[in-house]
Design an enzyme around this catalytic site. Structure first.
Site, PDB file in Angstrom:
ATOM      1  CE  LYS A 101      24.190 -42.090  28.849  1.00 40.85           C
ATOM      2  NZ  LYS A 101      23.866 -43.040  29.934  1.00 40.85           N
ATOM      3  CG  ASP A 146       8.348 -39.595  20.680  1.00 41.46           C
ATOM      4  OD1 ASP A 146       7.290 -39.666  20.059  1.00 41.46           O
ATOM      5  OD2 ASP A 146       8.471 -40.033  21.844  1.00 41.46           O
TER       6      ASP A 146
HETATM    7  P1  IMP Z   1      11.310 -35.870  21.442  1.00 43.53           P
HETATM    8  O1  IMP Z   1      11.789 -34.613  22.095  1.00 43.53           O
HETATM    9  O2  IMP Z   1       9.969 -36.273  21.961  1.00 43.53           O
HETATM   10  O3  IMP Z   1      11.352 -35.824  19.946  1.00 43.53           O
HETATM   11  O4  IMP Z   1      12.235 -37.037  21.973  1.00 43.53           O
HETATM   12  C1  IMP Z   1      13.491 -37.214  21.523  1.00 43.53           C
HETATM   13  C2  IMP Z   1      14.286 -38.200  22.340  1.00 43.53           C
HETATM   14  O5  IMP Z   1      13.480 -39.069  23.134  1.00 43.53           O
HETATM   15  C3  IMP Z   1      15.058 -39.098  21.421  1.00 43.53           C
HETATM   16  O6  IMP Z   1      16.281 -38.521  21.074  1.00 43.53           O
HETATM   17  C4  IMP Z   1      15.206 -40.355  22.232  1.00 43.53           C
HETATM   18  O7  IMP Z   1      16.336 -40.281  23.039  1.00 43.53           O
HETATM   19  C5  IMP Z   1      13.961 -40.395  23.093  1.00 43.53           C
HETATM   20  N1  IMP Z   1      12.932 -41.268  22.492  1.00 43.53           N
HETATM   21  C6  IMP Z   1      11.848 -40.884  21.791  1.00 43.53           C
HETATM   22  N2  IMP Z   1      11.136 -41.948  21.379  1.00 43.53           N
HETATM   23  C7  IMP Z   1      11.802 -43.031  21.803  1.00 43.53           C
HETATM   24  C8  IMP Z   1      11.569 -44.454  21.662  1.00 43.53           C
HETATM   25  O8  IMP Z   1      10.612 -44.943  21.040  1.00 43.53           O
HETATM   26  N3  IMP Z   1      12.497 -45.260  22.243  1.00 43.53           N
HETATM   27  C9  IMP Z   1      13.567 -44.793  22.937  1.00 43.53           C
HETATM   28  N4  IMP Z   1      13.822 -43.481  23.072  1.00 43.53           N
HETATM   29  C10 IMP Z   1      12.949 -42.602  22.519  1.00 43.53           C
END
Ligand code: IMP
Ligand code: MG
Length: 188
Positions: free
Chosen positions: A49, A109
């Protein structure tokens, strides 16, 4: 929701609403230029979302007919750490073979979600798959992801607002802020 309504729940405001808007306008100009020669405008694919706010603002900023579709994938739950597990909860309604696809994301992230998603969409025969992310945490990267458009590089703090949540809260905060540690410490 304005940051001043949250009291001590934010330790700081990282990117203001005005800064987000201004940067999005610059990104939109780049996107328009890059796809100018294409036969058909790219399909914007938002990741639910978190990308709802970015998508709404980016799409309105673009001067071409911005067709939108949505996917929902799970990676987080209510935790603040990336699990690396990606599952499709809602798939596209659109056939993307031979289309240019622009994935619209709130934040990168670890990069695990997006690298998985990019490959998944490429495997469906898309003409091209590019990524546009409002925020990126370069120091948290676990995998290299080629991101064509990035709004802001930010430190490896847990942030909320502008679509980003903690346990489904704070998504409607106008700015992006760092969540104060006591908020998730209290939650256990
Ligand atoms: P990744 O796979 O670790 O890159 O995470 C991606 C997803 O994690 C993002 O699309 C967000 O929904 C969630 N996410 C990553 N970091 C944050 C943060 O600092 N705050 C809130 N949601 C996060
Ligand atoms: Mg997300």
């Amino acid at each position: 929701m304005d940051a001043n309504e949250l009291g001590s729940e934010l330790s700081k405001i990282l990117v203001t609403e005005a800064e987000l808007k201004a940067r999005l306008a610059e990104m939109a100009r780049e996107i328009e230029a890059d796809y100018a020669g294409a036969e058909q405008p790219p399909l914007l694919v938002g990741v639910l979302k978190g990308a709802v706010m970015v998508m709404a603002d980016l799409a309105r900023e673009l001067s071409f007919h911005a067709e939108m579709d949505w996917m929902a994938v799970s990676s987080y739950g209510a935790s603040t750490k990336s699990s690396g597990v990606v599952r499709i909860l809602k798939d596209l309604d659109t056939e993307i073979a031979h289309r240019d696809v622009l994935i619209v994301e709130d934040i990168i992230d670890s990069g695990l979600t997006l690298s998985w998603l990019k490959e998944n969409l490429e495997s469906r025969g898309a003409n091209s798959v590019r990524i546009c992310a409002m925020l990126r945490k370069p120091d948290a990267a676990k995998v290299e992801v080629d991101v064509a458009y990035v709004g802001f590089d930010i430190p490896t703090d847990f942030v909320v607002g502008y679509g980003l949540d903690y346990a489904e809260r704070y998504r409607n905060l106008r700015d992006v802020g760092v969540l104060a540690e006591h908020v998730y410490a209290d939650a256990g």
